[in-house]
Design a protein around this motif. Structure first.
Motif, PDB file in Angstrom:
ATOM      1  N   CYS A 120       0.858  -1.176   0.000  1.00 40.19           N
ATOM      2  CA  CYS A 120       0.000   0.000   0.000  1.00 40.19           C
ATOM      3  C   CYS A 120       0.899   1.232   0.000  1.00 40.19           C
ATOM      4  CB  CYS A 120      -0.914  -0.006   1.224  1.00 40.19           C
ATOM      5  SG  CYS A 120      -1.997   1.426   1.377  1.00 40.19           S
ATOM      6  N   GLU A 121       0.884   1.997  -1.103  1.00 37.35           N
ATOM      7  CA  GLU A 121       1.763   3.154  -1.246  1.00 37.35           C
ATOM      8  C   GLU A 121       0.934   4.411  -1.428  1.00 37.35           C
ATOM      9  OE1 GLU A 121       5.388   4.780  -4.171  1.00 37.35           O
ATOM     10  OE2 GLU A 121       4.372   2.867  -4.554  1.00 37.35           O
ATOM     11  N   VAL A 122       1.344   5.511  -0.795  1.00 36.87           N
ATOM     12  CA  VAL A 122       0.674   6.796  -0.922  1.00 36.87           C
ATOM     13  C   VAL A 122       1.633   7.773  -1.590  1.00 36.87           C
ATOM     14  CG1 VAL A 122       1.387   7.603   1.368  1.00 36.87           C
ATOM     15  CG2 VAL A 122      -0.666   8.552   0.297  1.00 36.87           C
ATOM     16  N   SER A 123       1.084   8.694  -2.370  1.00 38.49           N
ATOM     17  CA  SER A 123       1.919   9.617  -3.145  1.00 38.49           C
ATOM     18  C   SER A 123       2.678  10.597  -2.259  1.00 38.49           C
ATOM     19  CB  SER A 123       1.056  10.388  -4.146  1.00 38.49           C
ATOM     20  OG  SER A 123       0.006  11.079  -3.469  1.00 38.49           O
ATOM     21  N   SER A 124       2.143  10.927  -1.099  1.00 38.29           N
ATOM     22  CA  SER A 124       2.808  11.870  -0.198  1.00 38.29           C
ATOM     23  C   SER A 124       2.385  11.566   1.230  1.00 38.29           C
ATOM     24  CB  SER A 124       2.453  13.317  -0.557  1.00 38.29           C
ATOM     25  OG  SER A 124       3.016  14.230   0.367  1.00 38.29           O
ATOM     26  N   PHE A 128       7.361  -0.380   7.073  1.00 39.62           N
ATOM     27  CA  PHE A 128       7.056   0.890   6.415  1.00 39.62           C
ATOM     28  C   PHE A 128       8.346   1.457   5.852  1.00 39.62           C
ATOM     29  CE2 PHE A 128       6.552   5.462   6.128  1.00 39.62           C
ATOM     30  CZ  PHE A 128       5.368   5.552   5.416  1.00 39.62           C
ATOM     31  N   TYR A 129       8.326   1.719   4.553  1.00 44.31           N
ATOM     32  CA  TYR A 129       9.534   2.215   3.886  1.00 44.31           C
ATOM     33  C   TYR A 129       9.139   3.016   2.644  1.00 44.31           C
ATOM     34  CZ  TYR A 129      13.409   1.995   0.536  1.00 44.31           C
ATOM     35  OH  TYR A 129      14.352   2.316  -0.402  1.00 44.31           O
ATOM     36  N   ASN A 130       9.683   4.233   2.546  1.00 41.58           N
ATOM     37  CA  ASN A 130       9.528   5.054   1.340  1.00 41.58           C
ATOM     38  C   ASN A 130       8.058   5.277   0.995  1.00 41.58           C
ATOM     39  OD1 ASN A 130      10.503   6.581  -0.769  1.00 41.58           O
ATOM     40  ND2 ASN A 130      10.697   4.854  -2.174  1.00 41.58           N
ATOM     41  N   ASN A 131       7.276   5.789   1.967  1.00 39.74           N
ATOM     42  CA  ASN A 131       5.848   6.078   1.808  1.00 39.74           C
ATOM     43  C   ASN A 131       5.021   4.841   1.457  1.00 39.74           C
ATOM     44  OD1 ASN A 131       6.399   8.734   2.355  1.00 39.74           O
ATOM     45  ND2 ASN A 131       5.993   9.499   0.300  1.00 39.74           N
ATOM     46  N   THR A 132       5.536   3.664   1.778  1.00 43.99           N
ATOM     47  CA  THR A 132       4.856   2.410   1.442  1.00 43.99           C
ATOM     48  C   THR A 132       4.761   1.523   2.673  1.00 43.99           C
ATOM     49  OG1 THR A 132       5.764   2.525  -0.801  1.00 43.99           O
ATOM     50  CG2 THR A 132       4.831   0.423  -0.101  1.00 43.99           C
ATOM     51  N   ALA A 133       3.552   1.012   2.919  1.00 41.19           N
ATOM     52  CA  ALA A 133       3.333   0.049   3.998  1.00 41.19           C
ATOM     53  C   ALA A 133       3.277  -1.349   3.386  1.00 41.19           C
ATOM     54  CB  ALA A 133       2.040   0.356   4.757  1.00 41.19           C
ATOM     55  N   HIS A 134       4.268  -2.184   3.759  1.00 39.18           N
ATOM     56  CA  HIS A 134       4.339  -3.554   3.254  1.00 39.18           C
ATOM     57  C   HIS A 134       3.823  -4.523   4.321  1.00 39.18           C
ATOM     58  CE1 HIS A 134       6.884  -2.653  -0.309  1.00 39.18           C
ATOM     59  NE2 HIS A 134       7.395  -1.715   0.462  1.00 39.18           N
ATOM     60  N   LEU A 163      16.705   2.982   4.628  1.00 35.11           N
ATOM     61  CA  LEU A 163      17.579   2.217   3.751  1.00 35.11           C
ATOM     62  C   LEU A 163      19.027   2.659   3.907  1.00 35.11           C
ATOM     63  CD1 LEU A 163      17.895   0.157   1.439  1.00 35.11           C
ATOM     64  CD2 LEU A 163      17.542   2.052  -0.156  1.00 35.11           C
ATOM     65  N   VAL A 164      19.919   1.689   4.115  1.00 34.59           N
ATOM     66  CA  VAL A 164      21.351   1.946   4.232  1.00 34.59           C
ATOM     67  C   VAL A 164      22.095   1.421   3.004  1.00 34.59           C
ATOM     68  CG1 VAL A 164      23.436   1.490   5.595  1.00 34.59           C
ATOM     69  CG2 VAL A 164      21.261   1.949   6.750  1.00 34.59           C
ATOM     70  N   LYS A 165      21.723   0.217   2.551  1.00 35.16           N
ATOM     71  CA  LYS A 165      22.403  -0.367   1.402  1.00 35.16           C
ATOM     72  C   LYS A 165      21.511  -1.439   0.800  1.00 35.16           C
ATOM     73  CE  LYS A 165      26.830  -2.518   0.100  1.00 35.16           C
ATOM     74  NZ  LYS A 165      28.112  -3.044   0.628  1.00 35.16           N
ATOM     75  N   GLN A 166      21.563  -1.593  -0.539  1.00 33.08           N
ATOM     76  CA  GLN A 166      20.799  -2.645  -1.196  1.00 33.08           C
ATOM     77  C   GLN A 166      21.545  -3.137  -2.426  1.00 33.08           C
ATOM     78  OE1 GLN A 166      16.977  -1.292  -2.540  1.00 33.08           O
ATOM     79  NE2 GLN A 166      17.801   0.037  -4.130  1.00 33.08           N
ATOM     80  N   ASP A 167      21.160  -4.339  -2.867  1.00 31.32           N
ATOM     81  CA  ASP A 167      21.777  -4.923  -4.056  1.00 31.32           C
ATOM     82  C   ASP A 167      20.775  -5.879  -4.679  1.00 31.32           C
ATOM     83  OD1 ASP A 167      23.579  -5.479  -5.999  1.00 31.32           O
ATOM     84  OD2 ASP A 167      24.946  -6.663  -4.765  1.00 31.32           O
ATOM     85  N   ILE A 168      20.802  -5.975  -6.002  1.00 29.02           N
ATOM     86  CA  ILE A 168      19.930  -6.893  -6.732  1.00 29.02           C
ATOM     87  C   ILE A 168      20.745  -8.119  -7.112  1.00 29.02           C
ATOM     88  CG2 ILE A 168      18.492  -7.193  -8.771  1.00 29.02           C
ATOM     89  CD1 ILE A 168      17.960  -4.209  -8.749  1.00 29.02           C
ATOM     90  N   LEU A 169      20.301  -9.284  -6.635  1.00 30.94           N
ATOM     91  CA  LEU A 169      21.010 -10.532  -6.876  1.00 30.94           C
ATOM     92  C   LEU A 169      20.302 -11.324  -7.974  1.00 30.94           C
ATOM     93  CD1 LEU A 169      21.616 -11.660  -3.165  1.00 30.94           C
ATOM     94  CD2 LEU A 169      22.915 -10.024  -4.538  1.00 30.94           C
TER      95      LEU A 169
END
Length: 534
Positions: A151-155, A177-183, A365-371
């Motif tokens: 569930c993501e909100v624009s602002s 909850f991360y980046n205006n999105t509730a997972h 978020l501190v660090k991420q990578d796509i595997l």
């Protein structure tokens, strides 16, 4: 003033707009509204206004998008009513019609531009994106799967919250909850799953908008596509694998395949009542319909392909990927701390690993990578140069296709040993410091009293010799500050008396301290400071 053209004209228009906004006071605020919609490209939402439009006036809609792509952009110049079907266009009359797509959210201002500039209405439009996976063609979720809901909100303005709330029977789930999105992840959805999950938008505690889902779960696992589950490997973790059908069978078993080796974990025969189980793997007696597999605790080596058989036929397949988090380094000596997150396998869809520092359920978020399958390793590491109190709670988070799949928590602890002795509680250290300071102050007072007494005695003997009077000698210790104030008001026989103060402090004397005594205020009085610094 004539009509302004070019950039200077636009600048002047906005200056007049802001002046008008402040001059209108509360009248403009009373026309402010909040509009909410869920993204769906086939729908439109209308921002309704009905101003009294005198002859010869002109109006304009101004848009500032939430995603930052547009700022104070004119989206409709209105001189007469008309209809269009652009993504953002004039609706009936002076209304504005907006296609309900996520990027169209933002602030919309309806203003009069001629003959005077005035704000007539202000709308804050919030867009929501709601997604559920995995789901089949008839809007059902697969029995035994982990359902991810986003569930993501624009602002999310100051004072606003977006969070999941569950109705009905409780179920095992993970929220983030991360980046205006509730997972949220609902683990191992069963046919008996009840209730609905609400994504609630609140502003200053007031519920303004809700998006919800009620899951329609399939009744069996036969011919179900491959289910992919992610689980943390820890002493408290577990996983339930479901295998169910609507007709009866005699024999059921679960196997696990790693590389090319297949091993039977549990089996049950209803005719001979024989049962096979292995260590952490268990199943209830087979009733002919339902044969779940329970794994507890889950270890990192449990990753693999699990298959359920009824009378030798496949009735369910589950791919299990395990996650492991660990730390290394750190104190003593203030060494860096290394956080390490590893997945047991990466095959098929890319997997996004992310390290997040947690503030409650909110992730930073501190660090991420796509595997991917071709990725050289399956590990994501973060190095902390030093360990601080605000960097103790971490989560390694797994996403696939932007949907949360699992989290693995790691809580760090600060060192409790000091170079001199071991402390198990901060209060113990504070007590020792207080006792030490008190002892030093007491010693200082005793030394000061002795110096004061000897000096007073010497002064008394000198005075007796000069004046042939037997003046009394006081040996008691008085408050230096109070004694200074009382003697500062004397102007008679004690002007030439020499007074010595012995001051002891538990820290370095500071400039500007009103209790600090300074030399030079009285040329006939000698003041001796003997600070004791701890």
């Amino acid at each position: 003033m004539g009509e302004c053209r070019g950039s200077m004209g636009v600048t002047l228009l906005w200056i007049l707009l802001w002046i008008s906004r402040y001059c209108q006071g509360l009248s403009a605020e009373q026309l402010s509204k909040k509009i909410f919609f869920v993204e769906k490209t086939s729908n439109r939402v209308t921002l309704p206004v009905s101003p009294a439009v005198p002859k010869g006036t002109a109006h304009q809609w101004i848009w500032t998008s939430h995603d930052g792509r547009h700022s104070n952009t004119s989206v409709a110049q209105i001189t007469s009513p008309m209809n269009r079907q652009d993504p953002i266009s004039q609706g009936t009359g002076y209304d504005l019609s907006i296609q309900t797509i996520f990027e169209n959210a933002g602030e919309f201002v309806f203003m009069q531009t001629k003959p005077d500039v005035a704000v007539l209405a202000r709308f804050e439009v919030f867009s929501f994106v709601f997604k559920v996976t995995p789901i089949d063609r008839v809007n059902q979720v697969y029995l035994g799967s982990d359902v991810s809901v986003r569930c993501e909100v624009s602002s999310l303005p100051e004072g606003a919250t977006l969070q999941w709330e569950r109705e009905g029977d409780p179920t095992s789930n993970t929220t983030l909850f991360y980046n205006n999105t509730a997972h949220m992840v609902i683990h191992t959805v069963d046919q008996n799953y009840r209730g609905r999950s609400n994504c609630n938008f609140r502003l200053n505690g007031e519920l303004l908008f809700t998006v919800y889902t009620k899951l329609n779960v399939q009744t069996h696992t036969y011919r179900r596509p491959l289910i992919h589950l992610f689980r943390e490997s820890s002493n408290s973790s577990e996983v339930n694998l479901i295998c169910r059908y609507i007709s009866t069978y005699r024999r059921a078993e679960w196997t696990v395949t790693k590389s090319t080796t297949s091993v039977t974990l549990t089996s049950y025969n209803t005719e001979s009542l024989d049962k096979v189980g292995r260590d952490r793997f268990s199943s209830p007696p087979f009733d002919g319909y339902d044969f779940p597999l329970h794994v507890s605790p889950v270890t990192f080596e449990d990753g693999g392909m699990f298959t359920c058989f009824f009378d030798g036929h496949i009735f369910g397949s589950v791919k299990l990927t395990t996650i492991r988090v660990s730390e290394s380094g750190g104190p003593p000596g203030g060494q860096p701390v290394v956080l390490r997150c590893e997945v047991s396998e990466v095959s098929g869809d890319p997997v996004t690993l992310a390290w997040m520092r947690m503030e409650g359920s909110r992730g930073l978020l501190v660090k991420q990578d796509i595997l991917t399958e071709s990725h050289p390793n399956r590990t994501l590491s973060v190095t902390l140069p030093s360990l601080c109190r605000d960097q103790l709670h971490w989560q390694c988070v797994v996403f696939t296709e932007g949907m949360l799949r699992a989290t693995a928590s790691l809580t760090l602890t600060l060192p409790t040993n000091t170079p001199m002795f071991s402390m198990t509680d901060d209060n113990h250290l504070q007590t020792v410091i207080i006792v030490a300071c008190t002892a030093m102050v007491v010693v200082g007072v005793l030394v000061g009293a002795l110096v004061f007494y000897l000096k007073r005695k010497k002064t008394a003997v000198t005075t007796l010799t000069l004046t042939q009077k037997n003046d009394p000698v006081y040996g008691n210790i008085t408050d230096p500050q109070r004694d200074q104030e009382s003697q500062g008001g004397q102007t008679g026989e004690d002007e030439n008396e020499e007074v010595h103060y012995s001051e002891f402090a538990s820290c370095e004397p500071r400039l500007g301290d009103p209790n600090r005594v300074t030399a030079g205020s009285n040329q006939e009085r000698a003041v001796i400071y003997s600070p004791l610094n701890i």
